[in-house]
Scaffold this motif. Structure first.
Motif, PDB file in Angstrom:
ATOM      1  N   ARG A 143       1.630   6.231  -3.708  1.00 40.03           N
ATOM      2  CA  ARG A 143       0.663   7.298  -3.967  1.00 40.03           C
ATOM      3  C   ARG A 143      -0.740   6.893  -3.532  1.00 40.03           C
ATOM      4  N   GLY A 144      -1.028   5.598  -3.595  1.00 39.88           N
ATOM      5  CA  GLY A 144      -2.347   5.118  -3.206  1.00 39.88           C
ATOM      6  C   GLY A 144      -2.536   4.975  -1.716  1.00 39.88           C
ATOM      7  N   GLY A 145      -1.475   5.220  -0.952  1.00 35.23           N
ATOM      8  CA  GLY A 145      -1.589   5.151   0.494  1.00 35.23           C
ATOM      9  C   GLY A 145      -1.241   3.801   1.084  1.00 35.23           C
ATOM     10  N   THR A 146      -0.938   2.811   0.239  1.00 37.90           N
ATOM     11  CA  THR A 146      -0.526   1.516   0.757  1.00 37.90           C
ATOM     12  C   THR A 146       0.976   1.523   1.020  1.00 37.90           C
ATOM     13  N   VAL A 147       1.434   0.532   1.770  1.00 40.43           N
ATOM     14  CA  VAL A 147       2.837   0.448   2.144  1.00 40.43           C
ATOM     15  C   VAL A 147       3.505  -0.684   1.370  1.00 40.43           C
ATOM     16  N   GLU A 148       4.649  -0.383   0.773  1.00 44.95           N
ATOM     17  CA  GLU A 148       5.408  -1.378   0.029  1.00 44.95           C
ATOM     18  C   GLU A 148       6.770  -1.575   0.673  1.00 44.95           C
ATOM     19  N   SER A 149       7.286  -2.791   0.543  1.00 45.33           N
ATOM     20  CA  SER A 149       8.591  -3.132   1.099  1.00 45.33           C
ATOM     21  C   SER A 149       9.670  -2.869   0.060  1.00 45.33           C
ATOM     22  N   HIS A 150      10.734  -2.161   0.472  1.00 46.30           N
ATOM     23  CA  HIS A 150      11.845  -1.862  -0.429  1.00 46.30           C
ATOM     24  C   HIS A 150      13.164  -2.242   0.232  1.00 46.30           C
ATOM     25  N   ALA A 151      14.060  -2.773  -0.575  1.00 45.94           N
ATOM     26  CA  ALA A 151      15.367  -3.234  -0.108  1.00 45.94           C
ATOM     27  C   ALA A 151      15.237  -4.213   1.052  1.00 45.94           C
ATOM     28  N   PRO A 152      14.308  -5.187   0.984  1.00 47.00           N
ATOM     29  CA  PRO A 152      14.189  -6.149   2.087  1.00 47.00           C
ATOM     30  C   PRO A 152      15.378  -7.099   2.105  1.00 47.00           C
ATOM     31  N   SER A 153      15.800  -7.491   3.288  1.00 50.88           N
ATOM     32  CA  SER A 153      16.929  -8.411   3.403  1.00 50.88           C
ATOM     33  C   SER A 153      16.531  -9.838   3.041  1.00 50.88           C
ATOM     34  N   ALA A 212      -7.460   0.419   9.954  1.00 54.69           N
ATOM     35  CA  ALA A 212      -7.943  -0.760   9.234  1.00 54.69           C
ATOM     36  C   ALA A 212      -9.259  -0.456   8.524  1.00 54.69           C
ATOM     37  N   MET A 213     -10.120   0.335   9.161  1.00 54.02           N
ATOM     38  CA  MET A 213     -11.390   0.713   8.542  1.00 54.02           C
ATOM     39  C   MET A 213     -11.146   1.552   7.287  1.00 54.02           C
ATOM     40  N   LEU A 214     -10.161   2.440   7.340  1.00 57.77           N
ATOM     41  CA  LEU A 214      -9.818   3.236   6.165  1.00 57.77           C
ATOM     42  C   LEU A 214      -9.312   2.343   5.034  1.00 57.77           C
ATOM     43  N   VAL A 215      -8.442   1.397   5.385  1.00 58.34           N
ATOM     44  CA  VAL A 215      -7.897   0.476   4.381  1.00 58.34           C
ATOM     45  C   VAL A 215      -9.016  -0.342   3.743  1.00 58.34           C
ATOM     46  N   GLU A 216      -9.922  -0.852   4.577  1.00 57.66           N
ATOM     47  CA  GLU A 216     -11.036  -1.650   4.065  1.00 57.66           C
ATOM     48  C   GLU A 216     -11.917  -0.823   3.129  1.00 57.66           C
ATOM     49  N   SER A 217     -12.197   0.418   3.517  1.00 55.73           N
ATOM     50  CA  SER A 217     -13.019   1.290   2.674  1.00 55.73           C
ATOM     51  C   SER A 217     -12.327   1.563   1.344  1.00 55.73           C
ATOM     52  N   SER A 218     -11.008   1.761   1.404  1.00 54.16           N
ATOM     53  CA  SER A 218     -10.241   2.004   0.184  1.00 54.16           C
ATOM     54  C   SER A 218     -10.316   0.806  -0.753  1.00 54.16           C
ATOM     55  N   GLN A 219     -10.186  -0.382  -0.190  1.00 50.53           N
ATOM     56  CA  GLN A 219     -10.219  -1.596  -1.001  1.00 50.53           C
ATOM     57  C   GLN A 219     -11.605  -1.844  -1.579  1.00 50.53           C
ATOM     58  N   LYS A 276      -8.270   5.541  -3.652  1.00 45.91           N
ATOM     59  CA  LYS A 276      -7.030   5.694  -2.914  1.00 45.91           C
ATOM     60  C   LYS A 276      -7.332   5.980  -1.449  1.00 45.91           C
ATOM     61  N   LEU A 277      -6.427   5.515  -0.591  1.00 42.22           N
ATOM     62  CA  LEU A 277      -6.616   5.695   0.845  1.00 42.22           C
ATOM     63  C   LEU A 277      -6.764   7.170   1.202  1.00 42.22           C
ATOM     64  N   ALA A 278      -5.923   8.014   0.611  1.00 47.41           N
ATOM     65  CA  ALA A 278      -5.983   9.447   0.907  1.00 47.41           C
ATOM     66  C   ALA A 278      -7.298  10.055   0.435  1.00 47.41           C
ATOM     67  N   THR A 279      -7.846   9.543  -0.673  1.00 47.85           N
ATOM     68  CA  THR A 279      -9.117  10.055  -1.187  1.00 47.85           C
ATOM     69  C   THR A 279     -10.258   9.711  -0.240  1.00 47.85           C
ATOM     70  N   VAL A 280     -10.255   8.479   0.266  1.00 45.87           N
ATOM     71  CA  VAL A 280     -11.272   8.067   1.238  1.00 45.87           C
ATOM     72  C   VAL A 280     -11.176   8.923   2.492  1.00 45.87           C
ATOM     73  N   ALA A 281      -9.949   9.132   2.966  1.00 41.62           N
ATOM     74  CA  ALA A 281      -9.746   9.931   4.174  1.00 41.62           C
ATOM     75  C   ALA A 281     -10.229  11.366   3.967  1.00 41.62           C
ATOM     76  N   GLU A 282      -9.911  11.936   2.807  1.00 40.71           N
ATOM     77  CA  GLU A 282     -10.328  13.312   2.522  1.00 40.71           C
ATOM     78  C   GLU A 282     -11.849  13.425   2.485  1.00 40.71           C
ATOM     79  N   TRP A 283     -12.510  12.411   1.914  1.00 42.69           N
ATOM     80  CA  TRP A 283     -13.974  12.424   1.854  1.00 42.69           C
ATOM     81  C   TRP A 283     -14.569  12.393   3.261  1.00 42.69           C
ATOM     82  N   ILE A 284     -14.017  11.541   4.134  1.00 36.88           N
ATOM     83  CA  ILE A 284     -14.519  11.445   5.509  1.00 36.88           C
ATOM     84  C   ILE A 284     -14.367  12.777   6.231  1.00 36.88           C
TER      85      ILE A 284
END
Length: 209
Positions: A29-39, A178-185, A190-198
């Motif tokens: 939901r925060g726009g970050t990527v998580e790993s699921h079912a990794p081998s 990367a700029m969006l991610v940095e701004s979010s951090q 949330k990444l989507a919130t930063v993007a919506e503001w821009i």
């Protein structure tokens, strides 16, 4: 494999010829990527690496392209300069990534890794597409997976914000993300919130508001 408490069951296709590692990258939901079912832990490490660097084939597959094939990770530094070097150092020779849309509001990618380069042929790609379809169906049935749903509108607004940054700073897609991610951090938003503001601010200034 089943992430705790998610009801999500899926087995990575490491039995496919030439595939040594596999996993699914899913957007939270925060726009970050998580790993699921990794081998293996290496797959999770690679997802975290792309998050921190803001670049990589799995990110591009999620947000931009339906399928990405990297025949030689060591030669992919022009597109992903930091990620490609780090992945090659971790023993990744090649990669295929397939964009997933399990249902409205879900985004992610199925990632297949090989320790060797130039091993993926059309047969491997066809099998990969089948596993991607299977993973999407499994995701579709996992209605209560925690943190795996992101509105397609968020995906769209992130793409719009990337376009704004690319035009404003004359940069590429990877750097804009990367700029969006940095701004979010940095703002703890949330990444989507930063993007919506821009996007909103750009539209407001464009209309003289």
């Amino acid at each position: 494999m089943r992430p705790a408490g998610s009801g999500f069951v899926w087995r990575p296709p490491t039995s496919v010829p030439h595939i040594d590692e596999a996993g699914i990258s899913l957007v939270t939901r925060g726009g970050t990527v998580e790993s699921h079912a990794p081998s293996s832990p290496v797959v999770n490490d690679l997802d975290q690496l792309q998050n921190s660097l803001g670049e990589g084939p799995c990110l591009d597959s999620i947000w931009e392209e339906q399928r990405i094939v990297v025949d030689d990770m060591g030669a992919a530094q022009d597109r992903w300069p930091r990620y490609a070097s780090a992945a090659a150092e971790r023993g990744i020779g090649s990669l295929m990534s397939f964009q997933l849309f399990a249902e409205r509001g879900s985004a992610g990618a199925l990632n297949l890794y090989s320790s060797r380069s130039h091993v993926f042929d059309q047969g491997t790609a066809d099998v990969g597409r089948l596993f991607a379809a299977q993973a999407a169906l499994v995701l579709h049935g996992a209605q209560r997976i925690q943190g795996l749903h992101v509105a397609l509108e968020s995906r769209d607004v992130i793409g719009q914000a990337k376009g704004v940054l690319m035009e404003r700073f004359g940069t590429g897609q990877a750097r804009a993300f990367a700029m969006l991610v940095e701004s979010s951090q940095h703002t703890n938003m949330k990444l989507a919130t930063v993007a919506e503001w821009i996007v909103t601010e750009t539209e407001r200034k464009g209309t003289g508001g």
